[in-house]
Write a protein that holds these residues in place. Structure first.
Motif, short mmCIF file in Angstrom:
data_model
loop_
_atom_site.label_atom_id
_atom_site.label_comp_id
_atom_site.label_asym_id
_atom_site.label_seq_id
_atom_site.Cartn_x
_atom_site.Cartn_y
_atom_site.Cartn_z
N GLU A 152 14.49 43.65 49.14
CA GLU A 152 15.17 42.48 48.58
C GLU A 152 16.58 42.83 48.13
OE1 GLU A 152 11.08 40.32 46.95
OE2 GLU A 152 12.28 41.60 45.64
N ARG A 153 16.75 44.01 47.54
CA ARG A 153 18.11 44.45 47.17
C ARG A 153 18.99 44.54 48.40
NH1 ARG A 153 15.32 48.07 43.77
NH2 ARG A 153 15.67 49.81 45.21
N LYS A 154 18.44 45.08 49.46
CA LYS A 154 19.19 45.20 50.72
C LYS A 154 19.59 43.82 51.24
CE LYS A 154 18.87 47.26 55.34
NZ LYS A 154 18.00 48.03 56.28
N ALA A 155 18.68 42.85 51.13
CA ALA A 155 18.97 41.49 51.59
C ALA A 155 20.10 40.87 50.77
CB ALA A 155 17.72 40.63 51.52
N VAL A 156 20.04 41.01 49.44
CA VAL A 156 21.09 40.46 48.59
C VAL A 156 22.43 41.10 48.90
CG1 VAL A 156 21.94 40.30 46.21
CG2 VAL A 156 19.55 39.78 46.71
N GLU A 157 22.44 42.41 49.05
CA GLU A 157 23.69 43.11 49.34
C GLU A 157 24.27 42.69 50.68
OE1 GLU A 157 22.25 47.06 48.96
OE2 GLU A 157 22.50 47.13 46.77
N ARG A 158 23.40 42.47 51.67
CA ARG A 158 23.88 42.02 52.98
C ARG A 158 24.41 40.59 52.90
NH1 ARG A 158 26.82 41.38 56.84
NH2 ARG A 158 26.01 40.66 58.85
N LEU A 159 23.72 39.71 52.19
CA LEU A 159 24.19 38.34 52.06
C LEU A 159 25.50 38.28 51.27
CD1 LEU A 159 20.76 36.60 51.42
CD2 LEU A 159 22.21 36.32 53.44
N ASP A 160 25.63 39.13 50.28
CA ASP A 160 26.89 39.21 49.54
C ASP A 160 28.05 39.58 50.47
OD1 ASP A 160 25.86 38.51 47.09
OD2 ASP A 160 25.73 40.56 46.32
N ARG A 161 27.84 40.60 51.30
CA ARG A 161 28.90 41.00 52.23
C ARG A 161 29.21 39.88 53.22
NH1 ARG A 161 25.78 45.61 52.60
NH2 ARG A 161 25.16 45.09 54.74
N LEU A 162 28.15 39.25 53.70
CA LEU A 162 28.32 38.21 54.71
C LEU A 162 29.14 37.04 54.19
CD1 LEU A 162 27.64 36.87 57.43
CD2 LEU A 162 25.54 36.02 56.37
N PHE A 163 28.73 36.48 53.03
CA PHE A 163 29.38 35.26 52.56
C PHE A 163 30.70 35.52 51.84
CE2 PHE A 163 25.07 33.59 53.14
CZ PHE A 163 25.38 32.43 53.84
N TRP A 164 30.77 36.59 51.07
CA TRP A 164 31.93 36.74 50.20
C TRP A 164 32.97 37.72 50.75
CZ3 TRP A 164 30.63 32.55 48.32
CH2 TRP A 164 29.33 32.27 47.91
N LYS A 165 32.67 38.33 51.92
CA LYS A 165 33.65 39.19 52.58
C LYS A 165 33.89 38.78 54.03
CE LYS A 165 32.91 43.21 49.61
NZ LYS A 165 32.56 44.67 49.53
N GLU A 166 32.81 38.71 54.82
CA GLU A 166 32.98 38.43 56.25
C GLU A 166 33.34 36.97 56.51
OE1 GLU A 166 29.53 39.87 58.33
OE2 GLU A 166 29.57 41.79 57.26
N ILE A 167 32.50 36.04 56.08
CA ILE A 167 32.80 34.62 56.30
C ILE A 167 34.04 34.22 55.51
CG2 ILE A 167 31.95 32.25 55.99
CD1 ILE A 167 29.16 33.24 56.61
N ALA A 168 34.27 34.88 54.39
CA ALA A 168 35.46 34.58 53.58
C ALA A 168 36.75 34.79 54.35
CB ALA A 168 35.46 35.43 52.31
N GLN A 169 36.70 35.61 55.41
CA GLN A 169 37.88 35.86 56.23
C GLN A 169 38.01 34.88 57.40
OE1 GLN A 169 40.12 38.16 55.19
NE2 GLN A 169 38.72 38.40 53.45
N MET A 170 37.01 34.03 57.59
CA MET A 170 37.01 33.10 58.71
C MET A 170 37.72 31.79 58.35
SD MET A 170 33.12 33.41 60.21
CE MET A 170 32.44 34.96 60.81
N GLN A 171 38.21 31.10 59.37
CA GLN A 171 38.81 29.79 59.14
C GLN A 171 37.81 28.80 58.57
OE1 GLN A 171 41.36 27.99 62.18
NE2 GLN A 171 41.48 29.97 63.24
N VAL A 172 36.55 28.90 59.04
CA VAL A 172 35.53 27.94 58.62
C VAL A 172 35.14 28.11 57.16
CG1 VAL A 172 33.43 29.26 59.14
CG2 VAL A 172 33.47 26.77 59.51
N ASN A 173 35.59 29.18 56.54
CA ASN A 173 35.27 29.38 55.12
C ASN A 173 35.82 28.26 54.24
OD1 ASN A 173 34.11 31.17 53.03
ND2 ASN A 173 36.22 31.23 52.29
#
Length: 343
Positions: A176-197
């Motif tokens: 579960e920690r791994k899932a939270v850390e991955r979702l954090d990276r996904l939404f607040w770093k990776e998608i944050a760099q996209m236009q659709v953000n």
């Protein structure tokens, strides 16, 4: 002036429109949504991340809905065609409006609330919901491909769960920690760099603190005190409003609520139709909170049955465990296991 305020999905309809949209547009969308809903609950009420509120799942799913072809027209059409009312809801709202002003505060997207108001004959101007115009947000094909790939990854993550008193990652299992850390990276770093953000940044779901703010706005419009407010909710997005109304001397009611709603309310109602809401609202209109509480069983007594499938009672430290379990059972039976299990 006494006023009646209710959530929509749960007290009025059986739907979880956002989950249903995800299931319709996104492969493995029901599981995908459930993972993000648990992540939403974790951020809002375990970690208590600044700037994040319960119900923001409705922000997080939007880039994915768009990546899989959702449009404003498609969302509106799907919402109109899939409204499922709790039995009696239309009559309940009509009868309540004859006795006092009534309002709906919902985290749901506006197209769903607009469609529901048409079905039940409720004034749209007496509603608060999440504004959405998905078509205005650009999504380059490269971003869409990346989002479609990661949607499958999310759907195969574990559902985040925690015990009482949890405050952060250390209270979760390793997976579960791994899932939270991955979702954090996904939404607040990776998608944050996209236009659709932009859609995540600009859409503001009416949940948690925003529902409480809507209650305050209604009080201001109607020049009412908190003691004049009856609020009906059923989920984590209602917790802030339920607690605010309860602390202000109003009547906070859980209807087939989950554990969060039960903990935030002072009166629990369970039922397969909205008849119990009608009766409680009529008592409230006539005698306020005191009129409702006077009709409940004394502490330590069994909750009164108002029919074979309806119960009502005061929530106390002693009755809390019973109401959590009783309400969970009704919630799953009335709305289904998938929706009934969500925060």
């Amino acid at each position: 002036m006494r006023i009646f305020i209710t959530d929509c999905e749960g007290p009025i309809s059986k739907n979880d429109n956002a989950l249903e949209l995800a299931a319709h547009f996104v492969p493995e969308g029901e599981r995908f949504f459930s993972v993000l809903s648990a992540y939403d609950d974790y951020l809002a009420y375990v970690e208590k991340r600044p700037g994040y509120k319960a119900g923001d799942t409705l922000r997080l799913i939007l880039p994915f809905l768009k990546a899989f072809g959702a449009t404003d027209e498609g969302i509106e059409k799907f919402s109109k065609e899939n409204i499922l009312l709790i039995p009696g809801a239309r009559d309940t709202l009509r009868l309540i409006r004859e006795k006092m002003p009534a309002y709906i505060i919902s985290t749901s997207y506006a197209p769903y609330i607009q469609a529901l108001c048409e079905v039940i004959g409720f004034p749209l101007e007496a509603t608060y919901c999440t504004a959405l115009t998905l078509d205005q947000y650009p999504l380059p094909e490269e971003e869409a491909r990346a989002l479609r790939e990661v949607a499958g990854e999310i759907a195969h993550m574990p559902l985040i769960a925690w015990g009482e008193g949890a405050t952060g990652l250390t209270d979760l299992s390793a997976s579960e920690r791994k899932a939270v850390e991955r979702l954090d990276r996904l939404f607040w770093k990776e998608i944050a760099q996209m236009q659709v953000n932009r859609v995540i940044e600009e859409v503001d779901p009416i949940g948690g603190a925003a529902k409480a703010a809507a209650v305050r706005d209604i009080r201001k419009k109607t020049k009412s005190d908190f003691s004049d407010v009856m609020y009906v909710g059923d989920s984590i997005t209602d917790l802030a409003a339920l607690e605010m109304v309860k602390q202000g001397g109003g009547l906070a009611v859980s209807f087939n609520g989950n554990v969060y709603a039960i903990q935030g309310a002072q009166v629990a109602c369970v039922g397969k139709d909205t008849g119990i809401i009608t009766r409680v609202a009529e008592r409230f209109a006539a005698g306020g909170k005191a009129g409702v509480m006077a009709g409940l069983a004394p502490a330590g007594k069994d909750a009164p049955r108002l029919g074979s499938d309806t119960e009502i009672g005061e929530i106390t430290p002693e009755t809390l465990p019973r109401w959590i379990e009783q309400s969970r059972q009704f919630r799953r039976e009335v709305r289904g296991v998938s929706i009934g299990s969500l925060g």
